[in-house]
Design a protein around this motif. Structure first.
Motif, PDB file in Angstrom:
ATOM      1  N   THR A  65       5.959   0.459  59.035  1.00  0.00           N
ATOM      2  CA  THR A  65       5.599   1.047  60.325  1.00  0.00           C
ATOM      3  C   THR A  65       4.817   2.327  60.087  1.00  0.00           C
ATOM      4  OG1 THR A  65       6.442   1.669  62.509  1.00  0.00           O
ATOM      5  CG2 THR A  65       7.691   2.455  60.622  1.00  0.00           C
ATOM      6  N   ARG A  67       3.837   6.082  61.667  1.00  0.00           N
ATOM      7  CA  ARG A  67       4.322   7.107  62.609  1.00  0.00           C
ATOM      8  C   ARG A  67       3.261   8.194  62.747  1.00  0.00           C
ATOM      9  NH1 ARG A  67       9.252   6.545  65.208  1.00  0.00           N
ATOM     10  NH2 ARG A  67      10.142   8.507  64.521  1.00  0.00           N
ATOM     11  N   GLY A 121       4.897  -1.849  65.125  1.00  0.00           N
ATOM     12  CA  GLY A 121       4.200  -0.798  65.848  1.00  0.00           C
ATOM     13  C   GLY A 121       2.696  -0.984  65.878  1.00  0.00           C
ATOM     14  N   ASN A 122       2.079  -0.687  67.036  1.00  0.00           N
ATOM     15  CA  ASN A 122       0.649  -0.954  67.199  1.00  0.00           C
ATOM     16  C   ASN A 122      -0.260   0.094  66.574  1.00  0.00           C
ATOM     17  OD1 ASN A 122       0.788   1.195  68.991  1.00  0.00           O
ATOM     18  ND2 ASN A 122       0.491  -0.033  70.829  1.00  0.00           N
ATOM     19  N   GLU A 360       2.947  -5.060  68.651  1.00  0.00           N
ATOM     20  CA  GLU A 360       4.094  -4.250  68.248  1.00  0.00           C
ATOM     21  C   GLU A 360       4.861  -4.846  67.075  1.00  0.00           C
ATOM     22  OE1 GLU A 360       4.669  -1.335  68.977  1.00  0.00           O
ATOM     23  OE2 GLU A 360       3.505  -0.977  70.783  1.00  0.00           O
ATOM     24  N   LEU A 426      12.601   4.474  67.363  1.00  0.00           N
ATOM     25  CA  LEU A 426      11.234   4.010  67.138  1.00  0.00           C
ATOM     26  C   LEU A 426      10.293   4.482  68.243  1.00  0.00           C
ATOM     27  CD1 LEU A 426      12.272   0.458  66.026  1.00  0.00           C
ATOM     28  CD2 LEU A 426      10.743   1.907  64.691  1.00  0.00           C
ATOM     29  N   ASP A 428       7.839   4.845  71.039  1.00  0.00           N
ATOM     30  CA  ASP A 428       6.801   3.996  71.619  1.00  0.00           C
ATOM     31  C   ASP A 428       6.556   2.716  70.830  1.00  0.00           C
ATOM     32  OD1 ASP A 428       6.523   6.016  73.426  1.00  0.00           O
ATOM     33  OD2 ASP A 428       4.439   6.481  72.964  1.00  0.00           O
ATOM     34  N   PHE A 429       6.961   2.675  69.577  1.00  0.00           N
ATOM     35  CA  PHE A 429       6.567   1.586  68.697  1.00  0.00           C
ATOM     36  C   PHE A 429       7.658   0.535  68.541  1.00  0.00           C
ATOM     37  CE2 PHE A 429       4.249   5.371  66.822  1.00  0.00           C
ATOM     38  CZ  PHE A 429       3.106   5.137  67.572  1.00  0.00           C
ATOM     39  N   GLY A 430       7.243  -0.694  68.212  1.00  0.00           N
ATOM     40  CA  GLY A 430       8.182  -1.766  67.961  1.00  0.00           C
ATOM     41  C   GLY A 430       8.497  -2.591  69.189  1.00  0.00           C
TER      42      GLY A 430
END
Length: 539
Positions: A65, A67, A121-122, A360, A426, A428-430
């Protein structure tokens, strides 16, 4: 399997990349999921199609991921994630990358031809990365149907989840999210209420009233320091675009497209754009817009916002009024959208809510346990899982009431709520899915953080314009888009800056439109329209 230390390599010799590419193509499953759910070895290792544990014998997955900045991996201590690992028998080797240098690392990874099992995550891979490297990612339609009942139910309840995830070939390669308790409005108008009160003014409601307020801010010393240092309007980004909101122009996707009267419109050649820029030029010519608009960086702007002696900025567009003004934050308030010349109010945002995300989660073709992975990911698509991976675990950041409601706990002293949520989850992500029904059980403090934004959203949500949807492009379209948009967007930005600072839009408008057409605008619009039509036909 490539580990984090290898992903972080800054320099790779060409011969090494080629060697890895050959190895990656010959030494992994590499079938891009063509064998369906038989592509892995899960059934031989005590795989359970339902219930927990997912496998009887532990399986380890490498999950990468990305960050923001230096956020680090504190989210991995989230009690829900740790409990899932224990209960599922799926162990996670988290490989956390920083967005600061991810671009270089991504290029090396894609060139090496070898990826971890799962991408979360995008921030990691966008549409073009995926479409141009489809052999690296498994199609997930069969996995959703057979092993992901939570996501399947979410897609049935909220069709937008499937729609935004369907690629031009009709398959799903990446999985979506619906974040909990997200507003409809994006950045909203924020004004210095203390300045208004000192000058005996009310909050402006129209562009004419806003002009008069700006004049008063500039001329009447509302910060009371005896200097003419007030800046009526300053902000980051394309602030002229923020002012054009009152003329019905918004750019949520950043592609100069929006939907007007149910049809796609390229607004840089619209009459509203032209008239709006005339008004912005008037403001600039009279010194009502920060003269350093087109030259300042974030450091310069932050220094103005948090000037230690007196507040300097009267008006801007922000997510919440307490976001950026430091010790002066208490002087600012969010107001309703400013009505334009047509008497209507417009607000940037999305009537469907700013909650939907795609890309995601990806399961790579290097993953030897796709069924296990699909079942593990599906555990994230429940209401309780989603809020714990957005704010923090129950008992840590969330309190669950006996009545089935969920309340956010106060962060420790000295830590902002938003920073605390990012540390604990996480965020916003996932993968996530908070259904509209589940959201009714979430209680938010309306004085701060996400609760405050939801409260302020009430000022703008009924005025939100319809943005151009989150369409997908084909591989061929992605080959053409950079060539077209690089030149066209650069020309639009330069002419807009010239018209704001120097004027002359009427005299130069026809030549401007002709130049855009000469640069391939019609070909660009055809690409957008084709992508839009595909999106609208998707189920």
């Amino acid at each position: 399997m490539v580990k984090a230390t290898k992903f972080a390599t800054k320099t790779v010799a060409l011969v090494s990349i080629l060697a890895l590419l050959v190895a990656g193509c010959s030494g992994n499953s590499g079938d891009n999921g063509k064998n369906g759910t038989n592509g892995g070895s899960d059934t031989a290792g005590g795989f359970n199609k339902e219930g927990l544990p997912i496998v009887n014998e532990p399986v380890t997955l490498d999950v990468l991921t990305v960050r923001w900045g230096n956020m680090g991996d504190s989210f991995t201590k989230n009690a829900w994630l740790q409990e899932l690992e224990k209960n599922s028998n799926v162990k996670i080797n988290w490989q956390v990358m920083s967005s600061n240098d991810w671009g270089e690392q991504k290029s090396v990874m894609l060139a090496s031809g070898e990826l971890p099992d799962v991408i979360f995550g995008n921030l990691a891979f966008g549409d073009s990365d995926i479409i141009n490297n489809l052999n690296y990612f498994r199609p997930l339609d069969e996995y959703i149907d057979q092993y992901m009942p939570n996501l399947k139910a979410a897609m049935e309840e909220t069709p937008e989840m499937r729609k935004i995830s369907t690629f031009p070939d009709g398959k799903i390669y990446s999985l979506p999210a619906r974040l909990p308790s997200r507003p409809v409005s994006a950045n909203q108008p924020v004004i210095n209420k203390a300045w208004l009160d000192k000058l005996g003014l009310k909050a402006p409601e129209t562009v004419d009233e806003l002009y008069q307020v700006f004049k008063a801010f500039k001329e009447q010393d509302p910060n009371g320091n005896g200097k003419k240092d007030e800046i009526p309007f300053s902000n980051s980004g394309d602030i002229e675009m923020q002012l054009l909101t009152s003329f019905g122009i918004t750019n949520l996707r950043g592609n100069n497209m929006m939907i007007k009267d149910g049809k796609p419109e390229y607004f840089p050649i619209s009459e509203e754009y032209k008239e709006g820029l005339k008004w912005v030029h008037q403001l600039y010519a009279e010194g009502l817009i920060d003269p350093e608009t087109f030259t300042q960086d974030n450091t310069m702007l932050s220094a103005k916002r948090q000037n230690p002696d007196a507040p300097l900025i009267g008006f801007s567009y922000q997510w919440t009024p307490d976001a950026v003004f430091g010790q002066w934050s208490g002087q600012y308030e969010t107001i309703a959208p400013i009505a334009g010349p047509d008497g209507k109010r417009y607000q940037e945002g999305d009537p469907n809510g700013l909650s939907f995300r795609r890309n995601e989660v990806l399961i790579t073709s290097f993953n030897e346990h796709p069924e296990v992975t699909a079942r593990w990911i599906d555990q994230f698509y429940t209401g309780e899982a989603s809020i714990q991976n957005f704010w923090g675990a129950i008992g840590t950041a969330i309190e669950k009431g006996d009545d089935g409601t969920y309340s956010l706990m106060a962060p420790p002293d000295g830590i902002s709520a938003d920073a605390w949520y990012w540390d604990n989850s996480l965020r916003d992500f996932g993968p996530k899915y908070a259904s509209p029904a589940f959201e009714k059980n979430i209680k938010l403090d309306t004085s701060t953080g996400d609760g405050l934004k939801m409260e302020l959203d009430k000022l703008g949500k009924e005025h939100v314009t319809e943005p151009f949807p989150e369409v997908m492009f084909t591989a061929e379209e992605y080959q053409e888009l950079p060539t077209l948009t690089t030149d066209i967007n650069s020309y639009i930005l330069s002419t807009r800056a010239q018209w704001v600072t120097q004027g002359g839009i009427d005299e130069n408008w026809d030549a401007y439109v002709k130049q855009l057409n000469d640069m391939g605008l019609q070909k660009l619009l055809k690409i957008y329209e084709d992508a839009y039509n595909r999106y609208m036909k998707a189920e």
